[in-house]
Design an enzyme around this catalytic site. Structure first.
Site, PDB file in Angstrom:
ATOM      1  CB  SER A 119      15.304  22.868 -86.550  1.00 36.57           C
ATOM      2  OG  SER A 119      16.086  22.596 -87.725  1.00 36.57           O
ATOM      3  CE  LYS A 135      18.695  25.826 -91.801  1.00 40.05           C
ATOM      4  NZ  LYS A 135      17.359  26.238 -90.998  1.00 40.05           N
ATOM      5  CE1 TYR A 183       7.933  26.594 -93.237  1.00 40.01           C
ATOM      6  CE2 TYR A 183       9.947  25.224 -93.877  1.00 40.01           C
ATOM      7  CZ  TYR A 183       9.287  26.149 -92.950  1.00 40.01           C
ATOM      8  OH  TYR A 183      10.098  26.205 -91.740  1.00 40.01           O
ATOM      9  CG  ASN A 237       8.441  25.057 -88.404  1.00 35.79           C
ATOM     10  OD1 ASN A 237       9.112  25.725 -87.812  1.00 35.79           O
ATOM     11  ND2 ASN A 237       8.376  24.667 -89.759  1.00 35.79           N
ATOM     12  CB  CYS A 247      17.221  23.549 -80.219  1.00 37.33           C
ATOM     13  SG  CYS A 247      16.254  21.919 -80.399  1.00 37.33           S
ATOM     14  NE  ARG A 292      14.561  22.352 -92.369  1.00 38.75           N
ATOM     15  CZ  ARG A 292      14.845  21.476 -91.451  1.00 38.75           C
ATOM     16  NH1 ARG A 292      15.215  20.563 -92.045  1.00 38.75           N
ATOM     17  NH2 ARG A 292      15.007  21.600 -89.943  1.00 38.75           N
ATOM     18  NE  ARG A 316      10.448  28.142 -88.894  1.00 36.66           N
ATOM     19  CZ  ARG A 316      11.651  27.876 -88.253  1.00 36.66           C
ATOM     20  NH1 ARG A 316      12.762  28.636 -88.128  1.00 36.66           N
ATOM     21  NH2 ARG A 316      12.150  26.488 -87.762  1.00 36.66           N
ATOM     22  CG  HIS A 346      21.469  24.333 -88.327  1.00 37.40           C
ATOM     23  ND1 HIS A 346      20.586  23.667 -87.767  1.00 37.40           N
ATOM     24  CD2 HIS A 346      20.848  25.635 -88.488  1.00 37.40           C
ATOM     25  CE1 HIS A 346      19.534  24.255 -87.751  1.00 37.40           C
ATOM     26  NE2 HIS A 346      19.663  25.412 -88.054  1.00 37.40           N
ATOM     27  CG  ASP A 391      19.094  28.976 -89.288  1.00 38.25           C
ATOM     28  OD1 ASP A 391      19.037  28.228 -88.529  1.00 38.25           O
ATOM     29  OD2 ASP A 391      18.846  28.748 -90.611  1.00 38.25           O
TER      30      ASP A 391
HETATM   31  P1  GTP Z   1      15.592  27.241 -86.317  1.00 34.53           P
HETATM   32  O1  GTP Z   1      15.026  28.602 -86.892  1.00 34.53           O
HETATM   33  O2  GTP Z   1      14.321  26.259 -86.620  1.00 34.53           O
HETATM   34  O3  GTP Z   1      16.967  26.937 -86.610  1.00 34.53           O
HETATM   35  O4  GTP Z   1      15.498  27.349 -84.798  1.00 34.53           O
HETATM   36  P2  GTP Z   1      16.237  28.203 -83.387  1.00 34.53           P
HETATM   37  O5  GTP Z   1      17.361  27.213 -83.029  1.00 34.53           O
HETATM   38  O6  GTP Z   1      16.708  29.478 -84.077  1.00 34.53           O
HETATM   39  O7  GTP Z   1      15.165  28.155 -82.264  1.00 34.53           O
HETATM   40  P3  GTP Z   1      14.495  29.178 -81.715  1.00 34.53           P
HETATM   41  O8  GTP Z   1      15.390  30.311 -80.966  1.00 34.53           O
HETATM   42  O9  GTP Z   1      13.339  30.136 -82.551  1.00 34.53           O
HETATM   43  O10 GTP Z   1      13.707  28.298 -80.357  1.00 34.53           O
HETATM   44  C1  GTP Z   1      12.540  27.811 -80.720  1.00 34.53           C
HETATM   45  C2  GTP Z   1      11.956  27.422 -79.307  1.00 34.53           C
HETATM   46  O11 GTP Z   1      12.887  27.096 -78.380  1.00 34.53           O
HETATM   47  C3  GTP Z   1      10.838  28.217 -78.625  1.00 34.53           C
HETATM   48  O12 GTP Z   1       9.848  27.355 -78.319  1.00 34.53           O
HETATM   49  C4  GTP Z   1      11.792  28.921 -77.600  1.00 34.53           C
HETATM   50  O13 GTP Z   1      10.571  29.198 -76.464  1.00 34.53           O
HETATM   51  C5  GTP Z   1      12.531  27.618 -77.237  1.00 34.53           C
HETATM   52  N1  GTP Z   1      13.308  28.242 -76.295  1.00 34.53           N
HETATM   53  C6  GTP Z   1      14.615  28.949 -76.725  1.00 34.53           C
HETATM   54  N2  GTP Z   1      15.434  29.239 -75.654  1.00 34.53           N
HETATM   55  C7  GTP Z   1      14.835  28.627 -74.739  1.00 34.53           C
HETATM   56  C8  GTP Z   1      15.778  28.414 -73.365  1.00 34.53           C
HETATM   57  O14 GTP Z   1      16.593  28.900 -73.033  1.00 34.53           O
HETATM   58  N3  GTP Z   1      14.894  27.462 -72.418  1.00 34.53           N
HETATM   59  C9  GTP Z   1      13.733  26.912 -72.908  1.00 34.53           C
HETATM   60  N4  GTP Z   1      13.217  26.122 -72.028  1.00 34.53           N
HETATM   61  N5  GTP Z   1      13.167  27.235 -74.113  1.00 34.53           N
HETATM   62  C10 GTP Z   1      13.858  27.868 -75.006  1.00 34.53           C
HETATM   63  C1  SPV Z   2      15.288  25.121 -89.669  1.00 34.44           C
HETATM   64  O1  SPV Z   2      14.355  24.559 -89.581  1.00 34.44           O
HETATM   65  O2  SPV Z   2      16.499  24.959 -89.061  1.00 34.44           O
HETATM   66  C2  SPV Z   2      15.053  26.636 -89.872  1.00 34.44           C
HETATM   67  C3  SPV Z   2      13.760  26.847 -91.024  1.00 34.44           C
HETATM   68  O3  SPV Z   2      15.933  27.322 -89.709  1.00 34.44           O
HETATM   69  S1  SPV Z   2      13.898  26.470 -92.451  1.00 34.44           S
HETATM   70  O4  SPV Z   2      14.672  27.630 -93.210  1.00 34.44           O
HETATM   71  O5  SPV Z   2      12.778  26.211 -92.966  1.00 34.44           O
HETATM   72  O6  SPV Z   2      14.919  25.131 -92.598  1.00 34.44           O
HETATM   73 MN    MN Z   3      17.628  26.447 -88.804  1.00 36.42          MN
END
Ligand code: GTP
Ligand code: SPV
Ligand code: MN
Length: 596
Positions: free
Chosen positions: A247, A205, A196, A372, A249, A68, A374, A225, A276
């Site tokens: 994002s 979003k 993207y 990033n 995290c 984004r 996906r 979010h 999400d």
């Molecule tokens: P968006 O889709 O961008 O909104 O992100 P999200 O919050 O759904 O993130 P996602 O669960 O895909 O997490 C992505 C990153 O966080 C990856 O690099 C994971 O390995 C890391 N991660 C997730 N949970 C943990 C955790 O409990 N500990 C650690 N150290 N890393 C984590």
């Molecule tokens: C984020 O960046 O928080 C996402 C991916 O979940 S996007 O839909 O590209 O914003």
């Molecule tokens: Mn997100």
């Protein structure tokens, strides 16, 4: 189609974009298959090996278009102050004029697809309808997964129904002409020159957070979010929580968590409702209820493997779309920290030749998949999809959890003292930047409620809305803060995370239900010794101490930083948040005379 507003708008947009033809997306499998075939023939997507990845597609976005673009994302309200200091703002007429130049004739020789979609289960009183016009088949194929789309949505819309007008063109994919524009006062979104995900899947979003947050403010609900998950205890009771992390995290990972061995053997189960976005409303029973407006996942690929997230791996095995991962000549894909060792060679996310061990000019390893990159996958394929995920009423929340990436000073978990303190805690959240945003990795930034890039109006009014909702919710969920990312002196994560996070959620739920005591700290309530179940974990006493350490000096600096951040909102900031800041400061320095 007998909805006049829709036909008039479509007519005007088609006159501006001049597509060669217009195709209505009907949601049928025959049409989807046909469009997929066309996208493959045009090279817009690649079919993956049907043996390994049945029904799956691969797509690469432009090299300058892989996350984004928050700097090119605007909230276009008549009054600048309604967008607030944390959003980019453009005057609506100027925004329509500028983007109008890029849209003019942009679809010449191309097809304009008309995608009627519903965010939320069809027919739920809480759902919102949108129509996206786009010249990208990649967008169409994705929207068919992440939203409920097609003719049935038009039936639901009826002749007089309201909908969000969402216009998108890849145009020239010129980043100097890229604009992601939101007109909350017109219920309209215009996105141009990007291909993207979050910039172009306009139901996600753009509608479900930026436009919906504005609607929620008017209509008395909230768009957040947040993931939503159910936690089933050994007695079979299911409690629901919603969690807001910025994002990349950990929302997808937490929402699909596999209980660690000692919990699994006792009968704990996890149910995914969403990963999400959550729309939150007050139920007749005075509790806060959550629905997931989406129909699928758009999740981060790197790091996803059958150890870290077996449920995600099962979900994406078929009928999924992968963007910007590594592609091999035989139609396989791979990403860093994915399944198994890397292939001997392939095509990396930027379209160049790749083999393991290559380095970038700066000496760092050259990734095969973009950090990033996906996957897009249907919610219905998730093995632990909650039976309630399509319940039009949603699920009742026992707890709200905030969290971010902080390697230094935020404890593993704490409970806020009350709703108002919870709002302050969300409002002062910060996190280290990830690859999901353009920007310097690791830089710390404020990200209130993980909504900094997604709040469609003045964030001071958003804080006010949270406070006012709290006054109206008779049985509010308790608000907590977590941090899985604290590091030791050697730079290693102290908390094992992933599955083990259930240990923290269990404590959260026991607290939410008033079953156990807790210890007061300046930040909030933390577990009493022994209450956090650490059975079977290799965590030393000193690790545990580090995970919960609160450095008062650092936190006094942090509180000063909160004040500094709040200054940006001037008089519009709710007074209550400054009061909470003062209260935090006095808890941190009990000996200091309180000011005034
Ligand atoms: P968006 O889709 O961008 O909104 O992100 P999200 O919050 O759904 O993130 P996602 O669960 O895909 O997490 C992505 C990153 O966080 C990856 O690099 C994971 O390995 C890391 N991660 C997730 N949970 C943990 C955790 O409990 N500990 C650690 N150290 N890393 C984590
Ligand atoms: C984020 O960046 O928080 C996402 C991916 O979940 S996007 O839909 O590209 O914003
Ligand atoms: Mn997100």
């Amino acid at each position: 189609m007998n909805n006049r507003k829709l036909m008039d708008w479509l007519d005007r947009m088609a006159k501006m974009c001049e597509p060669e033809r217009i195709v209505w997306i009907d949601g049928s499998e025959e049409q989807r298959t046909e469009l997929e075939r066309e996208a493959v023939a045009r090279g817009e997507v690649t079919r993956l090996d049907p043996g390994k990845w049945p029904g799956c597609l691969y797509h690469r976005t432009a090299v300058n278009d892989v996350a984004r673009t928050e700097n090119l994302t605007f909230i276009c309200t008549r009054d600048r102050s309604d967008a607030g200091p944390t959003n980019n703002w453009m005057e609506p007429r100027e925004a329509y004029r500028r983007a109008g130049e890029y849209f003019r004739g942009a679809m010449r020789g191309r097809t304009m697809y008309v995608i009627p979609f519903s965010m939320g289960p069809l027919g739920s009183p809480y759902s919102k309808i949108g129509v996206e016009l786009t010249d990208s088949l990649y967008v169409v194929l994705n929207m068919l997964i992440v939203t409920r789309a097609g003719r049935k949505v038009l039936d639901e819309l009826g002749p007089d129904g309201e909908f969000t007008r969402a216009l998108h063109s890849v145009a020239e994919l010129d980043e100097n002409k890229r604009l992601i524009l939101h007109f909350p006062e017109d219920n309209t979104i215009w996105s141009v020159n990007s291909g993207y995900g979050g910039n172009v899947l306009l139901g996600k979003k753009c509608l479900s957070l930026r436009i919906a947050s504005h609607m929620g403010k008017q209509e008395g609900w909230m768009a957040e979010h947040m993931l939503i998950m159910g936690i089933e205890d050994p007695a079979g009771n299911v409690d629901y929580i919603a969690a807001a992390f910025p994002s990349a995290c950990g929302k997808t990972n937490l929402a699909m968590l596999v209980p660690p061995a000692p919990f699994r053997s006792r009968g704990y189960k996890i149910w995914t409702v969403g990963d999400d976005i959550a729309w939150l409303r007050i139920g007749e029973d005075g509790r806060l209820w959550a629905i997931n407006p989406e129909n699928g996942f758009f999740g981060v690929a790197p790091g996803t493997n059958s150890q870290s997230n077996p449920n995600a791996m099962a979900t994406i095995r078929s009928n999924s779309i992968f963007a910007n991962v590594l592609l091999t000549d035989d139609g396989d894909i791979w990403w860093e920290n994915g399944e198994g060792p890397p292939p001997p060679e392939g095509t990396s996310w930027d379209g160049s030749y790749w083999k393991p061990g290559m380095v970038e000019p700066d000496g760092l390893p050259k990734p095969g998949a973009h950090p990033n990159s996906r996957f897009t996958a249907p919610m219905s394929q998730c093995p632990i999809a909650s039976p309630e995920w399509e319940n039009p009423r949603g699920v009742p929340l026992s707890a709200i959890v905030f969290g971010g990436r902080c390697s230094t000073k935020v404890p593993l978990v704490y409970e806020t003292f009350n709703w108002k303190h919870g709002v302050y805690t969300g409002a002062t959240m910060f996190s280290e930047l990830t690859a999901a945003q353009f920007g310097k990795l690791g830089k710390v930034r404020h990200d209130p409620m993980a909504m900094l890039p997604f709040c469609g109006y003045n964030m001071a009014d958003y804080f006010r809305h949270w406070l006012e909702m709290g006054l109206r919710i008779k049985r509010p969920p308790k608000i907590f803060h977590v941090n899985w990312f604290r590091k030791d002196a050697g730079g290693k994560f102290i908390w094992p995370g992933f599955s083990e996070n259930l240990r923290v959620l269990e404590w959260i739920l026991r607290r939410a239900k008033g079953q156990i005591g807790a210890k007061e700290t300046p930040l909030g309530m933390v577990p009493l010794s022994g209450d956090l179940n650490l059975e079977g974990l290799d965590l030393s006493d000193s690790d545990l101490e580090q995970l919960f350490a609160i450095d008062r000096e650092l936190w006094l600096e942090e509180a000063a930083e909160h004040r500094h951040f709040f200054k940006r909102f001037n008089a519009r900031l709710p007074r209550e948040l400054l009061d909470e800041c003062a209260a935090l400061e006095s808890r941190l320095s009990p000996d200091r005379l309180r000011p005034g």
